[in-house]
Motif scaffolding. Structure first.
Motif, PDB file in Angstrom:
ATOM      1  N   GLN A   1      32.832  53.969   3.735  1.00 53.62           N
ATOM      2  CA  GLN A   1      31.619  53.173   3.869  1.00 53.62           C
ATOM      3  C   GLN A   1      30.375  54.008   3.564  1.00 53.62           C
ATOM      4  O   GLN A   1      29.420  53.516   2.958  1.00 53.62           O
ATOM      5  CB  GLN A   1      31.538  52.576   5.272  1.00 53.62           C
ATOM      6  CG  GLN A   1      32.597  51.524   5.562  1.00 53.62           C
ATOM      7  CD  GLN A   1      32.469  50.913   6.943  1.00 53.62           C
ATOM      8  OE1 GLN A   1      31.454  51.098   7.626  1.00 53.62           O
ATOM      9  NE2 GLN A   1      33.490  50.186   7.372  1.00 53.62           N
ATOM     10  N   ARG A   2      30.387  55.281   3.974  1.00 51.30           N
ATOM     11  CA  ARG A   2      29.250  56.156   3.647  1.00 51.30           C
ATOM     12  C   ARG A   2      29.139  56.356   2.141  1.00 51.30           C
ATOM     13  O   ARG A   2      28.048  56.327   1.581  1.00 51.30           O
ATOM     14  CB  ARG A   2      29.395  57.506   4.360  1.00 51.30           C
ATOM     15  CG  ARG A   2      29.049  57.489   5.833  1.00 51.30           C
ATOM     16  CD  ARG A   2      28.862  58.896   6.365  1.00 51.30           C
ATOM     17  NE  ARG A   2      30.097  59.655   6.354  1.00 51.30           N
ATOM     18  CZ  ARG A   2      30.936  59.741   7.389  1.00 51.30           C
ATOM     19  NH1 ARG A   2      30.669  59.092   8.506  1.00 51.30           N
ATOM     20  NH2 ARG A   2      32.022  60.482   7.308  1.00 51.30           N
ATOM     21  N   ASP A   3      30.295  56.580   1.503  1.00 54.39           N
ATOM     22  CA  ASP A   3      30.284  56.766   0.051  1.00 54.39           C
ATOM     23  C   ASP A   3      29.766  55.517  -0.657  1.00 54.39           C
ATOM     24  O   ASP A   3      28.999  55.605  -1.625  1.00 54.39           O
ATOM     25  CB  ASP A   3      31.691  57.096  -0.450  1.00 54.39           C
ATOM     26  CG  ASP A   3      32.160  58.466   0.022  1.00 54.39           C
ATOM     27  OD1 ASP A   3      31.308  59.273   0.429  1.00 54.39           O
ATOM     28  OD2 ASP A   3      33.391  58.713  -0.002  1.00 54.39           O
ATOM     29  N   GLN A   4      30.198  54.354  -0.170  1.00 49.91           N
ATOM     30  CA  GLN A   4      29.742  53.106  -0.767  1.00 49.91           C
ATOM     31  C   GLN A   4      28.237  52.944  -0.600  1.00 49.91           C
ATOM     32  O   GLN A   4      27.529  52.563  -1.543  1.00 49.91           O
ATOM     33  CB  GLN A   4      30.472  51.923  -0.130  1.00 49.91           C
ATOM     34  CG  GLN A   4      30.098  50.572  -0.730  1.00 49.91           C
ATOM     35  CD  GLN A   4      30.824  49.426  -0.044  1.00 49.91           C
ATOM     36  OE1 GLN A   4      31.169  49.515   1.128  1.00 49.91           O
ATOM     37  NE2 GLN A   4      31.056  48.345  -0.777  1.00 49.91           N
ATOM     38  N   ARG A   5      27.741  53.277   0.573  1.00 50.83           N
ATOM     39  CA  ARG A   5      26.303  53.186   0.814  1.00 50.83           C
ATOM     40  C   ARG A   5      25.539  54.180  -0.057  1.00 50.83           C
ATOM     41  O   ARG A   5      24.462  53.870  -0.568  1.00 50.83           O
ATOM     42  CB  ARG A   5      26.006  53.453   2.295  1.00 50.83           C
ATOM     43  CG  ARG A   5      24.536  53.358   2.653  1.00 50.83           C
ATOM     44  CD  ARG A   5      24.296  53.634   4.117  1.00 50.83           C
ATOM     45  NE  ARG A   5      24.923  52.644   4.972  1.00 50.83           N
ATOM     46  CZ  ARG A   5      24.732  52.593   6.290  1.00 50.83           C
ATOM     47  NH1 ARG A   5      23.933  53.462   6.885  1.00 50.83           N
ATOM     48  NH2 ARG A   5      25.330  51.670   7.014  1.00 50.83           N
ATOM     49  N   THR A   6      26.109  55.369  -0.220  1.00 46.32           N
ATOM     50  CA  THR A   6      25.471  56.379  -1.062  1.00 46.32           C
ATOM     51  C   THR A   6      25.349  55.894  -2.498  1.00 46.32           C
ATOM     52  O   THR A   6      24.312  56.067  -3.146  1.00 46.32           O
ATOM     53  CB  THR A   6      26.275  57.692  -1.022  1.00 46.32           C
ATOM     54  OG1 THR A   6      26.265  58.207   0.318  1.00 46.32           O
ATOM     55  CG2 THR A   6      25.664  58.729  -1.954  1.00 46.32           C
ATOM     56  N   ARG A   7      26.424  55.276  -3.014  1.00 49.44           N
ATOM     57  CA  ARG A   7      26.384  54.749  -4.384  1.00 49.44           C
ATOM     58  C   ARG A   7      25.345  53.646  -4.509  1.00 49.44           C
ATOM     59  O   ARG A   7      24.603  53.583  -5.495  1.00 49.44           O
ATOM     60  CB  ARG A   7      27.763  54.232  -4.783  1.00 49.44           C
ATOM     61  CG  ARG A   7      28.801  55.336  -5.012  1.00 49.44           C
ATOM     62  CD  ARG A   7      30.047  54.766  -5.666  1.00 49.44           C
ATOM     63  NE  ARG A   7      30.732  53.817  -4.813  1.00 49.44           N
ATOM     64  CZ  ARG A   7      31.669  54.155  -3.934  1.00 49.44           C
ATOM     65  NH1 ARG A   7      32.028  55.428  -3.788  1.00 49.44           N
ATOM     66  NH2 ARG A   7      32.267  53.239  -3.201  1.00 49.44           N
ATOM     67  N   GLN A   8      25.281  52.773  -3.518  1.00 44.54           N
ATOM     68  CA  GLN A   8      24.292  51.691  -3.535  1.00 44.54           C
ATOM     69  C   GLN A   8      22.881  52.250  -3.502  1.00 44.54           C
ATOM     70  O   GLN A   8      21.997  51.777  -4.228  1.00 44.54           O
ATOM     71  CB  GLN A   8      24.533  50.746  -2.355  1.00 44.54           C
ATOM     72  CG  GLN A   8      25.825  49.956  -2.446  1.00 44.54           C
ATOM     73  CD  GLN A   8      26.118  49.186  -1.178  1.00 44.54           C
ATOM     74  OE1 GLN A   8      25.533  49.438  -0.117  1.00 44.54           O
ATOM     75  NE2 GLN A   8      27.039  48.238  -1.249  1.00 44.54           N
ATOM     76  N   ASN A   9      22.656  53.270  -2.669  1.00 40.11           N
ATOM     77  CA  ASN A   9      21.337  53.888  -2.593  1.00 40.11           C
ATOM     78  C   ASN A   9      20.972  54.571  -3.910  1.00 40.11           C
ATOM     79  O   ASN A   9      19.812  54.560  -4.325  1.00 40.11           O
ATOM     80  CB  ASN A   9      21.299  54.908  -1.456  1.00 40.11           C
ATOM     81  CG  ASN A   9      21.301  54.263  -0.089  1.00 40.11           C
ATOM     82  OD1 ASN A   9      20.943  53.093   0.047  1.00 40.11           O
ATOM     83  ND2 ASN A   9      21.713  54.999   0.919  1.00 40.11           N
ATOM     84  N   ALA A  10      21.978  55.185  -4.558  1.00 38.83           N
ATOM     85  CA  ALA A  10      21.722  55.842  -5.838  1.00 38.83           C
ATOM     86  C   ALA A  10      21.288  54.830  -6.886  1.00 38.83           C
ATOM     87  O   ALA A  10      20.366  55.070  -7.661  1.00 38.83           O
ATOM     88  CB  ALA A  10      22.973  56.592  -6.296  1.00 38.83           C
ATOM     89  N   VAL A  11      21.963  53.685  -6.907  1.00 38.01           N
ATOM     90  CA  VAL A  11      21.597  52.633  -7.856  1.00 38.01           C
ATOM     91  C   VAL A  11      20.183  52.125  -7.563  1.00 38.01           C
ATOM     92  O   VAL A  11      19.367  51.947  -8.471  1.00 38.01           O
ATOM     93  CB  VAL A  11      22.611  51.474  -7.789  1.00 38.01           C
ATOM     94  CG1 VAL A  11      22.119  50.293  -8.615  1.00 38.01           C
ATOM     95  CG2 VAL A  11      23.977  51.928  -8.289  1.00 38.01           C
ATOM     96  N   ALA A  12      19.896  51.903  -6.276  1.00 37.02           N
ATOM     97  CA  ALA A  12      18.564  51.412  -5.895  1.00 37.02           C
ATOM     98  C   ALA A  12      17.488  52.431  -6.239  1.00 37.02           C
ATOM     99  O   ALA A  12      16.411  52.079  -6.721  1.00 37.02           O
ATOM    100  CB  ALA A  12      18.537  51.094  -4.406  1.00 37.02           C
TER     101      ALA A  12
END
Length: 396
Positions: free
Chosen positions: A212-223
């Motif tokens: 879940q942290r990795d998924q959030r990190t990827r989402q934050n990177a895209v944002a």
């Protein structure tokens, strides 16, 4: 008539078919049960991870509000010091102008001629109203500009005093809010401890939390990338001849400047582990104002006093003590990256080589710390400090 052998053969075939069906159904049932159980367990892990992460998010939000208020208090302290200097300067200017005007009034009155200068007579017998009229007649006509300047300085004094009083009132309110937010943060961490104990974090749940942290990190990177591209486009539009008036859109909203760093650098996770073992909350306070005109160069991680601190990377550790950081430690990783730990309650062992995850101390509030927490700085390659919040958010 059917022979006994034929009947027996048919019965055997039937039984064999029936047994095959039963065995097939049994195997199907077993095969169906295993995936359902695996799916149920996986969903249970996901649900536990979501609940744990939600509790951590609440604790982190409380920590962010707490440290934002701490930054506000420090900012107001700087503004109050500045307002006090400004007030002292204009008060000194006002006093100097008052003395100059009084001396000028006396000088012009005495130079007006005549022996019946009322100020040289018996003041007790003088007509106060007449004295005022005579003094005004001499001074107002000759010193209009000086009086106007004096009046402007008096207004400056009043405005400076009002600014100081407002800042002092805001600081008092911020200090009161800080106490309430500190209690809220401690309550959220206590709730987090309870949630994590109830969920009994095992390897499966820890893997799900990391996923879940990795998924959030990827989402934050895209944002973050989208925000950067949007700002670049706005800046290009503002710089063009037809880019509109003032270029206000280039700032991308309040505050201006580059968008906040929401994704970790590309080398995150290479030989680095979370520096705290236990329950904690952390906030992004990079660049926040601090007393003395400093800027915050770390991430603050609140945890109960005595919580274990470990080496973020294998390498060496060196302990020291200073006024701001209190008990502090420098971990120099084998990669060359340096990690600065501050406000420790105590050290574990002495200067030495350490393995990743080895205990080096405990959380405290020594030095300039308002609540027990770890101040962590990260210096890639041993150079200038970078914002450690994306690192910590990705691994803790």
């Amino acid at each position: 008539m059917t022979s006994p052998r034929s009947l027996w053969s048919r019965l055997w075939t039937f039984r064999l078919a029936a047994a095959t069906v039963v065995l097939t159904l049994a195997l199907f049932a077993v095969g169906a049960t295993v995936p359902v159980k695996a799916q149920t367990g996986s969903e249970a892990d996901r649900q536990a991870a979501r609940e744990i992460q939600a509790a951590r998010d609440r604790a982190n939000e409380a920590a962010q509000a707490l440290f934002d208020t701490e930054s506000l208090i420090d900012s107001l302290g700087l503004e109050i010091a500045k307002a006090q200097k400004e007030l002292a300067a204009v008060e000194a200017k006002s006093s100097e102008m008052r003395q100059s005007l009084e001396a000028s009034a006396v000088r012009r009155f005495t130079q007006s001629g005549g022996s019946s200068f009322i100020l040289l007579g018996d003041l007790d017998e003088a007509n106060d109203e007449l004295a005022a009229e005579v003094l005004a007649a001499v001074t107002v006509e000759a010193a209009t500009v000086e009086l106007d300047d004096f009046d402007a300085v008096i207004k400056e004094v009043d405005e400076a005093r009002s600014r100081l009083e407002r800042r002092q009132a805001e600081a008092e309110q911020a200090v009161a809010n800080y106490a309430a937010l500190k209690q809220r943060t401690e309550d959220e961490i206590a709730q987090l401890i309870e949630v994590e104990e109830q969920r009994q974090i095992d390897e499966a749940i820890e893997r799900e939390l990391q996923r879940q942290r990795d998924q959030r990190t990827r989402q934050n990177a895209v944002a973050s990338q989208a925000a950067t591209e949007l700002q670049s486009a706005a800046s290009a539009t503002a710089a063009s001849p037809n880019g509109g008036s003032g270029g206000g859109a280039a700032n991308g909203g309040s505050g201006g400047g580059a968008p906040p760093t929401t994704s970790p650098p590309s080398n995150t996770g290479r030989g680095m582990t979370c520096p705290i073992r236990g329950n904690y909350a952390f906030a992004d306070t990079w660049g926040a104002p601090r007393s003395g005109g400093r800027r915050h160069q770390g991430v603050d991680m609140i945890a109960p006093s005595g919580t274990t601190l470990v080496a973020a990377e294998s390498g060496t550790v060196r302990f020291s003590t200073n006024r701001l950081g209190g008990n502090a430690a420098w971990v120099t990783g084998n990669s060359g990256t340096k990690y600065y730990y501050a406000h420790l309650l105590g050290f574990t062992g002495g200067n030495r080589s350490v393995s990743q995850g080895e205990q080096i101390g405990t959380v405290g509030q020594t030095g300039n710390a308002g609540t027990p927490h770890l101040h962590l700085q990260i210096h890639p390659g041993g150079g200038t400090a970078v914002n450690p919040y994306p690192y910590v958010r990705a691994i803790c």
